[in-house]
Motif scaffolding. Structure first.
Motif, PDB file in Angstrom:
ATOM      1  N   ILE A 129      -4.348   2.630  -0.216  1.00 33.65           N
ATOM      2  CA  ILE A 129      -4.431   3.122  -1.575  1.00 33.65           C
ATOM      3  C   ILE A 129      -3.159   2.711  -2.522  1.00 33.65           C
ATOM      4  CG2 ILE A 129      -4.371   5.309  -3.024  1.00 33.65           C
ATOM      5  CD1 ILE A 129      -7.114   4.351  -1.819  1.00 33.65           C
ATOM      6  N   HIS A 172     -14.623   8.784  -0.803  1.00 38.06           N
ATOM      7  CA  HIS A 172     -13.715   8.881   0.489  1.00 38.06           C
ATOM      8  C   HIS A 172     -14.382   9.718   1.670  1.00 38.06           C
ATOM      9  CE1 HIS A 172      -9.876   7.060  -0.933  1.00 38.06           C
ATOM     10  NE2 HIS A 172     -10.152   7.860  -2.052  1.00 38.06           N
ATOM     11  N   GLN A 188      -9.565   3.576  -7.300  1.00 36.88           N
ATOM     12  CA  GLN A 188      -8.366   4.756  -7.407  1.00 36.88           C
ATOM     13  C   GLN A 188      -7.066   4.207  -8.068  1.00 36.88           C
ATOM     14  OE1 GLN A 188      -8.344   7.300  -4.092  1.00 36.88           O
ATOM     15  NE2 GLN A 188      -6.540   8.100  -4.301  1.00 36.88           N
ATOM     16  N   TRP A 189      -6.801   2.934  -7.897  1.00 37.24           N
ATOM     17  CA  TRP A 189      -5.811   2.511  -9.003  1.00 37.24           C
ATOM     18  C   TRP A 189      -6.081   2.723 -10.241  1.00 37.24           C
ATOM     19  CZ3 TRP A 189      -1.042   1.208  -9.420  1.00 37.24           C
ATOM     20  CH2 TRP A 189      -0.476   0.214 -10.397  1.00 37.24           C
ATOM     21  N   LYS A 200      -0.874   4.289  -5.204  1.00 31.66           N
ATOM     22  CA  LYS A 200      -0.514   5.331  -6.007  1.00 31.66           C
ATOM     23  C   LYS A 200       0.271   5.207  -7.039  1.00 31.66           C
ATOM     24  CE  LYS A 200      -0.227   9.781  -7.093  1.00 31.66           C
ATOM     25  NZ  LYS A 200      -0.250   9.418  -8.684  1.00 31.66           N
ATOM     26  N   ARG A 241      -9.890   1.147  -3.184  1.00 29.75           N
ATOM     27  CA  ARG A 241      -8.244   0.839  -3.669  1.00 29.75           C
ATOM     28  C   ARG A 241      -8.321   0.356  -5.133  1.00 29.75           C
ATOM     29  NH1 ARG A 241      -3.392  -1.806  -1.693  1.00 29.75           N
ATOM     30  NH2 ARG A 241      -2.858  -3.463  -2.850  1.00 29.75           N
ATOM     31  N   THR A 269       0.853  -1.058  -0.081  1.00 30.82           N
ATOM     32  CA  THR A 269      -0.074  -0.032   0.001  1.00 30.82           C
ATOM     33  C   THR A 269       0.869   1.280  -0.036  1.00 30.82           C
ATOM     34  OG1 THR A 269      -2.017  -1.127   1.289  1.00 30.82           O
ATOM     35  CG2 THR A 269      -1.601   1.211   1.481  1.00 30.82           C
ATOM     36  N   ASN A 309      -5.704   6.324   2.978  1.00 30.40           N
ATOM     37  CA  ASN A 309      -6.194   7.576   2.789  1.00 30.40           C
ATOM     38  C   ASN A 309      -6.808   8.133   4.189  1.00 30.40           C
ATOM     39  OD1 ASN A 309      -8.926   9.418   2.354  1.00 30.40           O
ATOM     40  ND2 ASN A 309      -7.929   9.561   0.428  1.00 30.40           N
TER      41      ASN A 309
END
Lengths: 501, 501
Positions: free
Chosen positions: A272, A363, A390-391, A274, A387, A261, A265
């Motif tokens: 998350i 979120h 957002q990926w 990034k 997760r 990870t 967040n």
């Protein structure tokens, strides 16, 4: 004019033209010979202006990377970003990428790298790994200190060492001028992936791989090691998640398998990933890669000056020079290409903005659920959807030019981002309902100020510390670097400080 | 063998070859002359086998459209469809499209057209408009009865008149053989849209427009009119929603502006737009159209038989003949193309299935909200999201080959379908919560049986009535048609009845 006179004038003119041509050809020949005879450039010569003495065309086009890259505050343009990255340095400051000329500068001026104190590293929030793609000092230091030592410690450790932006020594062997991958993480990742072993790379492969030293997704792999003196150390090694393949789903599966990870967040507590800037991976799924093109074919098209052919080192958007890029292979007008590419961009922007909006709401809604007493068990499925969503969103928007490199893959992944983001919201809605807030509406995050306030960013304090650091510590770093003989002032010629704060 | 003998044999062989060539060239010339001299075909000749006497190559390839089109029960493959179309005939029976050869047959055997009683039209649920794209009898009847009369009444009205599948007379002028649009709705729509007025269409435009007579989105525009005797009638006129443009959003805006709805979903009560098969509109947004190609370039590639060049009338998937379609312009292996196109298809299928699943859940969740006493006012925003989402999903999947004709537009619109579908679910979740069912889960619709039961489809009763109709009424229709001299038994040669029920 009499005939004889005309003949004389014409003859003389012809002679002059012939003479000039001869001189020109001789000069070109001489220059070609000079180029063929590889000059002496010392190993790890980080000063691009030194290389430029022997390769003036490449150098002068390289220096043009300072042009044409407008400074854009991405959070101001899309405030949802601050919510998506809440609790992570990106929520403080994120600007759209500029030319290679700005690489070192933008890394130092961004609030993400903090305002380190010379005495200790408590104000240096990032590891040394954050320098990895900023310039030719990196391979120099990896050679001098060893790769693991390079990846050990905080960012400020190399403040007076990494002072030149991406340049010649990042991609070229100083002896042979051949394209060379100077960062071991890429070689390792290619060999582990197995699709293209580094030793098998052709020159055409290399015209993409030197770019892929930096233009890929990566993470910092925590690695314990002992130095020569037996001291136990911990390195944060830049590592590419390609073991299971180059696809976005394969990279996600890699991260899931090792339980990685990037950050949690702050609002939703979602673990998350990034996405960084997976240009190479994205490009691989698109038609231009499949047709055998390399990054350099469009980003560094060949130019001709007199008898000398060279590649344009003003790496940037091929759209700035459609006639010399797209139209080398395709037949159409520049205007038509510009319009078509504009349509591609608009589609990806449409889905990208929709997804960021949906994810930001998710979120904030998840944060409300926690506030109301939601349990870990209730929230787990929501956090997993966040997760995944957002990926996919980050992959779709963080990869420079993804809308062009692989428009279909990009739209597919953004569509899935929307699905997962909304799925998280549906699940959190059921939890909110259980806690009596089934009709909760997320607060307004429509401006940078509002979004950063929700994300808990104290921009004023961060900015003041940064300014102080730039005016003092950083100036010292340059002085030290100059004393060490590694800083090339030419590389910062005409540079103006520009920031979003 | 002696030398002299060899020479003699060789000379004789050469003479024979030359002679055969001369005969062949003469035959080709004769045939070309025959083709140049347009034969007499009577106006509105609906029997394609009659045209085939003069154009044997075109006819025999046309007849091949019975091959290569597998019968696929789309609802069995994707049970969510029954939920999405609940309350609409499509929820009963929907098969993937087959070749032109099956057009009349598949329209008559589908449960959607009901089981009309010869005595009255109470069991004929559809209007005459449902015949519009089924064969060359349609232009014949429009000419005979007038367009408004054609569009007046129930489907069974023309049961003994529309008996031949799509054929020669649908696209060709019998006198000149020129491509001709035989259905006025397309001409009107083009002229109102203004981008390409029908009168300005080039031959290349026509090679798409004859297809666009049927391969477009449409709706039935209710039109009051008086016949010659002053009787007031109501026609359901096939109309293309292009006044505001060809884009999916422009068509939706057209429908919204006139307050049009194809049907109200029985479960959610959402006012749904049923996208038909907007191939022409989708194709227009793709790169092949932009590069000047027409439908026929890939779907009817030129062939050569001896000295005669003709277009292949086995209209179908260009993938069945990559070497003769894609590879006319592109350079690569068939295998490589098949793989690349497979990737395109997989992306669209991924988002399409995700969207149908999400939308089906939204309909079922909305139904639950109504059950629990949700109000019109509460539900309005949900129903609007469902309308928007389902239009986008249907556009993306109903358009044959959309994944190829315009992969990017298709993925974009499917991404938006996912967003709207999930948005509807989030809103309905808040309503469910208000009524104490914030954690409601939609019932299982994972098989055709389960989904049709939820949609209230009584398949057994429908099927029994249909079978009875096909074995009796329909046989009478064929007999009547044969007596009128309009039925071409050749057009049903070797036809086997295949249904999903």
């Amino acid at each position: 004019m009499k005939k004889a006179k005309i003949v004389t004038v014409l003859s003389l003119s012809a002679a002059v033209v012939m003479g000039l041509l001869t001189v020109s050809i001789r000069e070109n020949k001489a220059e070609q010979l000079q180029i063929a005879a590889t000059p002496e450039i010392k190993p790890f010569e980080v000063r691009s202006s030194e290389w430029g003495k022997h390769y003036p065309r490449q150098y002068s086009t390289y220096m043009q990377t300072k042009k044409g890259s407008q400074f854009v505050d991405a959070i101001k343009e899309e405030p949802a970003l601050a919510i998506l990255w809440a609790g992570y340095a990106f929520s403080k400051d994120y600007n759209k990428p500029r030319g290679h000329y700005y690489m070192q500068e933008d890394n130092v001026t961004t609030l993400r790298t903090g305002a380190p104190d010379p005495a200790n590293d408590v104000h240096s929030p990032q590891p040394t790994a954050c320098w990895t793609c900023k310039g030719p000092d990196v391979p120099r230091l990896m050679d001098r200190d060893g790769e693991l030592e390079f990846f050990t410690g905080k960012w400020n450790k190399y403040g007076s060492e990494i002072v030149n932006p991406i340049g010649c020594a990042d991609c070229h062997d100083p002896k042979t001028m051949k394209l060379t991958v100077m960062r071991p993480h890429l070689k390792r990742a290619l060999d582990k992936n197995g699709t293209l072993k580094y030793a098998d790379a052709t020159h055409q492969d290399m015209r993409s791989l030197v770019c892929a030293q930096c233009h890929t997704e990566y993470y910092f792999h925590t690695t314990k090691w002992k130095d020569d003196k037996g001291v136990e150390k911990e390195a944060k090694v830049v590592t590419l998640p390609w073991d299971k393949g180059f696809s976005f789903e394969a990279m996600e599966a890699y991260y899931d398998a090792i339980g990685f990870t990037d950050f949690v967040n702050k609002l939703s507590k979602a673990p998350i990933l990034k996405a960084q800037h997976p240009e190479y991976e994205t490009f691989r799924t698109g038609i231009h890669f499949k047709r055998g093109l390399a990054c350099a074919d469009c980003h560094m098209p060949y130019m001709r000056e007199g008898g000398v052919k060279f590649s344009n080192h003003q790496v940037g958007s091929p759209l700035d020079s459609i006639g010399n890029t797209c139209l080398n292979c395709h037949h159409d007008s520049e205007e038509s290409f510009r319009q078509m590419i504009g349509e591609k961009r608009a589609r990806a922007v449409q889905l990208g903005k929709a997804a960021s909006n949906v994810l930001a709401k998710a979120h904030l809604e998840a944060a409300k659920a926690w506030d109301l007493g939601a349990t870990e068990e209730e929230m787990q499925p929501v956090l997993q959807d966040l997760r995944k969503g957002q990926w996919r969103w980050d992959i779709g928007v963080a990869s420079h030019g993804a809308f062009f490199h692989a428009p279909e893959e990009t739209l597919r992944i953004l569509g899935k981002a929307l699905e997962y983001g909304q799925e998280a919201r549906i699940k959190v809605r059921a939890i909110l309902a259980k806690h009596g807030a089934g009709d909760y509406e997320a607060p307004d995050f429509s401006t940078k100020e509002k979004a950063q306030a929700l994300a808990g960013v104290d921009l004023a304090t961060e900015a003041a510390a940064k300014k102080q650091f730039l005016d003092t510590v950083r100036e010292e770093w340059f002085k030290e670097a100059q004393q060490k003989g590694v800083f090339d002032p030419e590389s910062r010629k005409d540079l103006q400080r520009t920031t979003a704060w």
